[in-house]
Design an enzyme around this catalytic site. Structure first.
Site, PDB file in Angstrom:
ATOM      1  N   ASP A 341      19.061  -6.789  27.965  1.00 19.09           N
ATOM      2  CA  ASP A 341      19.859  -5.657  28.447  1.00 19.09           C
ATOM      3  C   ASP A 341      20.655  -5.086  27.295  1.00 19.09           C
ATOM      4  O   ASP A 341      21.311  -5.825  26.534  1.00 19.09           O
ATOM      5  CB  ASP A 341      20.794  -6.110  29.560  1.00 19.09           C
ATOM      6  CG  ASP A 341      21.530  -4.948  30.177  1.00 19.09           C
ATOM      7  OD1 ASP A 341      20.888  -4.178  30.921  1.00 19.09           O
ATOM      8  OD2 ASP A 341      22.733  -4.808  29.914  1.00 19.09           O
ATOM      9  N   ASP A 384      17.902   0.665  31.010  1.00 20.09           N
ATOM     10  CA  ASP A 384      18.131   0.063  29.697  1.00 20.09           C
ATOM     11  C   ASP A 384      17.783  -1.410  29.710  1.00 20.09           C
ATOM     12  O   ASP A 384      18.253  -2.174  28.863  1.00 20.09           O
ATOM     13  CB  ASP A 384      19.582   0.273  29.268  1.00 20.09           C
ATOM     14  CG  ASP A 384      20.558  -0.402  30.223  1.00 20.09           C
ATOM     15  OD1 ASP A 384      20.173  -0.636  31.408  1.00 20.09           O
ATOM     16  OD2 ASP A 384      21.678  -0.721  29.810  1.00 20.09           O
TER      17      ASP A 384
END
Length: 466
Positions: A341, A384
Site C-alpha cells: 500500500d 493505490d
C-alpha cells in the site's frame, strides 16, 4: 484495424508465391485425357461393330444363298417328279401340279429374287445361281413339251388336261409319230441321258453357289477376325489406360485433397496452425488460414492484455490476481503473499492532482516489477493497493523480502516530475498449501500492523499479531 488490413494484404501477396500441383489444372488435364481415350474407345468400338456387322451380313448371305439353292433344286426336282408321274400314270392332276409350281408358286423365281437382295451381279454366287435358273428354264421347256407328247399319245385315256398343255403346238416331225412313238419320245426326254446331264448341271451350279459363298464367308471371316483381334488389343490397351488414369485420379484426390482435409480438420480441432500441404489451392487455403490464425492470436493476446493487465501501470489487474490465487489454491504449493500500500497517496493526489498520482503509481509499478523475480506476480488490486504473489516461497527468505522492500522505498525517495518522496507499507504472509482466504487475512493484518507502527516498511505475519 489498419494493421489487420495490412496483414490480410500481406497474405494475398504471400499466397501468390505458392508453388505445387494445381488441382483445377490437374482435373482439367485428366478430363481431357479421359475424353480423348473415350473417343478412341468409341472409334474402335465402331470398327468392331462394323466387323461384326460384316460377319453377320456374310452369314445372312450364306443362309439365303444356301436356302435359295435348295429351293431351286427342290423346285426343279418337284417339276421333274410331276412331269414323270404324268407320263407314267397319265393322270392330269400331275400336269396341273406341274403348271401350278411353274406359273403360280414359282419358288425358283422367289428364291432368285431373295438372292438378288443380298448379292450383286458381280458375285460368283449370283452368277452360278443365274446359270442354274437358266438351265432349269430349259428343263421346264423340255418337261412341258414331254407332257404335251404324253398327252397326245394318250388322248383317248386322258379326259382333261390344262389348256396350256392342250394348246401347245408340237413339232412337225413329231406329228408323224404314232402314239406309241410319242410316248417313247416323251419318256426318253425325261429319263434319257441328255435330260440327266441337264439336271446334274442344275444341281452342280446350285452346289457351286453354296461353295462359292462359303469361300467368300471364310475369306471375310479371316479378314474380320484379324481386324477384330487388332481392335480388341487396342481396346484392352485403352481400358488399361483408363484404369491407370482412374487409379491416378484416386491417388491424386487422396494425396492432394482428402489427406490435406483430414490434416486440416485435426489441426482445427486442436486449435493449431495448418500444415501447408496438398494442391496449390489447399496450400493457399492453409497459408491464408495460418495468417488469419496469427492475426487472431495477436488480437487474442491484446484482449488478454486488456483483460488481465492494468491499463495504467502495466501490472496484472484484480481479475488476473484472482485467477492466480485460484490456480495456487488448486495446486497447493507454498507461496508468499505481499499486500503493498502506498503511504499517504491521498496527499499526492491533493497536491499534484490525478496526473501526479498516476505518475507515482506507474513509478511504483515499475520498481516492483524490476525488484521481484520474473516468476513472481505483481498486480494492482485497488487504487493505490498492489499485491505480489511469490510462488515456491521458503520462509527462510523473509530477510530477502525485507531487503527488497527497503530497496523499493529507497527508490521511491527519488520521484520524478518534482513529486515529493513517497513510501510503501507491506504486509506479508506465508502459506505451505497455496492461496487461501486465511492467507489474505493474515497479510492484511500484517499490513495494518505496519501502518500502526509508522508505515514505510514490511511486516510478516506472526501469531503475536492476533
Amino acid at each position: 484495424m489498419p494493421e489487420e488490413l495490412n496483414e490480410v494484404e500481406n497474405v494475398a501477396t504471400d499466397t501468390e508465391k505458392i508453388s505445387g500441383i494445381n488441382i483445377n489444372l490437374l482435373t482439367t488435364f485428366f478430363i481431357a485425357i479421359t475424353a480423348i481415350v473415350f473417343f478412341f474407345v468409341l472409334f474402335i468400338s465402331n470398327g468392331v461393330m462394323k466387323r461384326f456387322n460384316a460377319v453377320e451380313d456374310a452369314i445372312d448371305k450364306f443362309i439365303i444363298c444356301e436356302q435359295s439353292s435348295k429351293v431351286i433344286k427342290d423346285s426343279a426336282n418337284f417339276l421333274t417328279e410331276q412331269a414323270r408321274l404324268f407320263i407314267l400314270n397319265n393322270n392330269s392332276a400331275y400336269a396341273e401340279a406341274y403348271l401350278k409350281e411353274k406359273n403360280v408358286t414359282q419358288r425358283r423365281v422367289q428364291a432368285f429374287n431373295e438372292l438378288r437382295n443380298v448379292c450383286s451381279e458381280q458375285d460368283l454366287a449370283y452368277q452360278r445361281l443365274q446359270i442354274a435358273i437358266d438351265q432349269s428354264e430349259s428343263l421346264i421347256d423340255l418337261e412341258t413339251y414331254a407332257i404335251k407328247l404324253g398327252y397326245e399319245s394318250k388322248k383317248d385315256i386322258i379326259k382333261s388336261i390344262p389348256d396350256e398343255i392342250a394348246q401347245m403346238e408340237i413339232r412337225a416331225t413329231d406329228k408323224k409319230l404314232s402314239p406309241e412313238e410319242m410316248e417313247s419320245a416323251a419318256i426318253d426326254m425325261l429319263f434319257g441321258e441328255g435330260y440327266l446331264i441337264y439336271r446334274t448341271r442344275v444341281n452342280e451350279n446350285c452346289n457351286l453357289t453354296v461353295s462359292s459363298i462359303e469361300d467368300e464367308i471364310q475369306r471375310k471371316l479371316r479378314i474380320n477376325s484379324t481386324d477384330l483381334g487388332d481392335y480388341l488389343q487396342r481396346l484392352r490397351f485403352l481400358f488399361f489406360v483408363l484404369l491407370a488414369i482412374t487409379a491416378f485420379i484416386f491417388f491424386a484426390m487422396a494425396y492432394f485433397v482428402l489427406h490435406p482435409l483430414k490434416n486440416f480438420l485435426n489441426s482445427i480441432q486442436k486449435d493449431e496452425k495448418l500444415n501447408v500441404i496438398g494442391s496449390t489451392e489447399f496450400k493457399y487455403l492453409a497459408k491464408t488460414y495460418n495468417e488469419i490464425y496469427d492475426v487472431k492470436a495477436k488480437n487474442e493476446k491484446k484482449l488478454i492484455i486488456k483483460a488481465e493487465y492494468d491499463g495504467l501501470t502495466g501490472t496484472l489487474n484484480r481479475r488476473a490476481f484472482d485467477n492466480i490465487c485460484q490456480n495456487s489454491a488448486e495446486q497447493k504449493k507454498p507461496i508468499a503473499l505481499l499486500l503493498i500500500d502506498m503511504d499517504n497517496f491521498k496527499n499526492i493526489n491533493d497536491t499534484y492532482g490525478h496526473a501526479g498520482g498516476d505518475t507515482a503509481l506507474k513509478e511504483l509499478a515499475r520498481i516492483l516489477k524490476n525488484t521481484f523475480r520474473k516468476d513472481d506476480y505483481v498486480a494492482r488490486i485497488g487504487g493505490d493497493e498492489f499485491a505480489a504473489i511469490l510462488p515456491d516461497y521458503k520462509i527462510l527468505s523473509n530477510e530477502t523480502i525485507m531487503r527488497k522492500i527497503a530497496s523499493v522505498n529507497e527508490q521511491l525517495s527519488n520521484m520524478k516530475d518534482g513529486i515529493k518522496p513517497v513510501s510503501v507499507s507491506v504486509g506479508a504472509a506465508f502459506s505451505a498449501i497455496g492461496y487461501t482466504e486465511d492467507l489474505y487475512k493474515k497479510a492484511d493484518k500484517a499490513l495494518y500492523h505496519m501502518k500502526e507502527l509508522g508505515k514505510r516498511g514490511c511486516q510478516f505475519y506472526t501469531e503475536e499479531l492476533e
